[in-house]
Design a protein around this motif. Structure first.
Motif: not given
Ligand SMILES: *[C@@H]1O[C@H](CO)[C@@H](O)[C@H](O)[C@H]1NC(C)=O
Ligand SMILES: *[C@@H]1O[C@H](CO)[C@@H](O)[C@H](O)[C@H]1NC(C)=O
Ligand SMILES: *[C@@H]1O[C@H](CO)[C@@H](O)[C@H](O)[C@H]1NC(C)=O
Ligand SMILES: *[C@@H]1O[C@H](CO)[C@@H](O)[C@H](O)[C@H]1NC(C)=O
Length: 422
Positions: A245-246, A261
């Motif tokens: 993700v991200n 991530e």
């Molecule tokens: C992915 O990004 C979002 C917003 O930037 C954040 O809230 C979220 O925790 C992130 N996910 C991970 C798994 O780090």
């Protein structure tokens, strides 16, 4: 010395004789009694028996050897008087049990007692009515109860309608994991409104489980008895890892850097490895790289548009088979228009210049030829005067022809000048 050795060996012989149960165990082993087989859940049976009350048990560890005869042969020993068995029960179930002494094979085992479950009546149904090609996958999802356990598993199953199933057939899917059994609540349907897929957004399945999942699909119809279908699925095999993700990517100069991530998963970050796919869209060139960490940077030779995707897998050391996840959604970096358009502009400009030069030189060549074909006549005045004078004397005045001749000479001179320039 010899005497001591003799005494020692005598002592060990006495010790061994003491340990041998058959020195004390004189009666024959009796088979167990009241052996029963009970269905306790989807694809799950419980075998139970009792030792014969007449069985002598003094100073021995009574145990039992269980033999599953159908549907799949199996053989094991236990000191319990019950045993659970997970297997498909379509075609009935049969097993035998005998009494033995634990870890002692010199005493003959008892005779066998057997029991069986006939093919359950609800498993009879018209042939061709049961579903086919069942496939299921599980996916980790973030739990609603973060404080209890951070991840839960979703379950999705799809199947095909039996080829002889009536049009009004309706199918129902159940799964059992451990002692939990649930019926599906969210079905997808075909054009005849028959259920052909099922989705459990959350299940009781443990997110790191390696056991087996029992799936049962039965059905109903007004026109036929629908044959149920059972399958046992190894959770390891059906677990589909989520993509990372991200995912973010950026270009600085000629350095393309990518971060991401770990996927939504109960497995810690150290269990993952990744594959990055970089697609140079303009050149239609794909490069993939495997890596253990969740960042990647790479020098690219042109900053045109690239798409970047990442996928993940759990290492086999963390107890998974290591199937790759799906690719993450592509993200795009680099310039889409600028780089190609400047190049195009240069190409167009260059060809335009070439074209103009070519045309000019062509024109000049033609002009040169012209001047050679009709070189400026050294003394045109008198000749032309004579010509016009002789043929068209009455009409043309001398002043008119003089002007024409002069202008012609001027033009020829100009063209000669241009010619010399190129
Ligand atoms: C992915 O990004 C979002 C917003 O930037 C954040 O809230 C979220 O925790 C992130 N996910 C991970 C798994 O780090
Ligand atoms: C075996 O089953 C019978 C009848 O159900 C019962 O009377 C008997 O006590 C059982 N025997 C043992 C050893 O449990
Ligand atoms: C269903 O499974 C059978 C064999 O198990 C296979 O031959 C067939 O192609 C499958 N059908 C579809 C539509 O996947
Ligand atoms: C399907 O199986 C479930 C679970 O065994 C059972 O409760 C249900 O009655 C069955 N339905 C039909 C239509 O056979």
């Amino acid at each position: 010395m010899a005497a001591v050795l003799l005494i020692l060996s005598g002592a060990t012989a006495i010790l061994q004789a003491d340990l041998l149960p058959d020195k004390k165990f004189h009666s024959l082993l009796l088979p167990p009694v009241n052996f029963t087989i009970k269905i306790t859940g989807l694809a799950k049976v419980l075998l139970q028996w009792e030792p014969d009350p007449r069985q002598e048990r003094r100073d021995v560890n009574l145990a039992y050897r269980v033999r599953i005869n159908a549907p799949q042969e199996d053989d094991y020993e236990t000191m319990d008087t019950e045993s659970q068995c997970v297997t498909i029960l379509h075609k009935g179930f049969s097993a035998s049990v005998q009494t033995i002494i634990w870890d002692e094979y010199s005493v003959p085992a008892s005779s066998w007692v057997s029991a069986e479950l006939k093919e359950p009546p609800d498993h009879l149904g018209s042939p061709g009515t049961s579903i086919v090609n069942l496939t299921c996958t599980t996916n980790a999802v973030v739990s609603n109860y973060m404080h209890l356990r951070p991840y839960q598993m979703s379950l999705r199953c799809t199947w095909l309608v039996g080829q002889d199933a009536p049009e009004d057939t309706q199918y129902f899917l159940y799964y059992r994991y451990g002692s939990w059994t649930e019926e599906c609540q969210e079905y997808s349907k075909d054009t005849l409104k028959r259920n052909i897929a099922c989705w459990f957004p959350r299940t009781f399945i443990n997110s790191k489980a390696r056991g087996r999942l029992a799936v049962h699909v039965n059905g109903s119809s007004k026109h036929a008895a629908i044959k149920p279908f059972d399958q046992l699925l190894a959770l390891q095999d059906i677990d589909q890892e989520n993509p990372p993700v991200n995912v973010t990517a950026g270009i600085e100069g000629t350095r393309l850097s990518i971060q991401w991530e770990k996927p939504v998963s109960a497995f810690p970050i150290s269990c993952f490895h990744y594959e990055v796919k970089i697609h140079n869209i303009r050149k239609d060139y794909v490069q993939t790289e495997k890596m253990m960490i969740n960042t990647f940077s790479w020098i690219i030779d042109d900053v045109s548009k690239h798409s970047v995707q990442v996928r993940a897998a759990v290492h086999t050391v963390c107890g998974k088979k290591g199937h790759w996840s799906e690719w993450s959604q592509p993200i795009y970096v680099g310039n889409d228009e600028q780089a190609p358009s400047t190049e195009w502009f240069i190409i167009v400009l260059m060809s335009a210049i070439c074209f103009v030069l070519l045309m000019l030189s062509l024109i000049c060549r033609i002009c040169h030829l012209w001047t050679k074909l009709f070189p400026p006549v050294p003394a045109p005045k008198s000749n032309i005067k004579d010509l016009f004078g002789s043929t068209n004397y009455e009409k043309a005045g001398s002043s008119e022809t003089e002007i024409e001749a002069i202008s012609y000479v001027e033009e020829a001179g100009l063209e000669n000048l241009e010619d010399s320039v190129f």
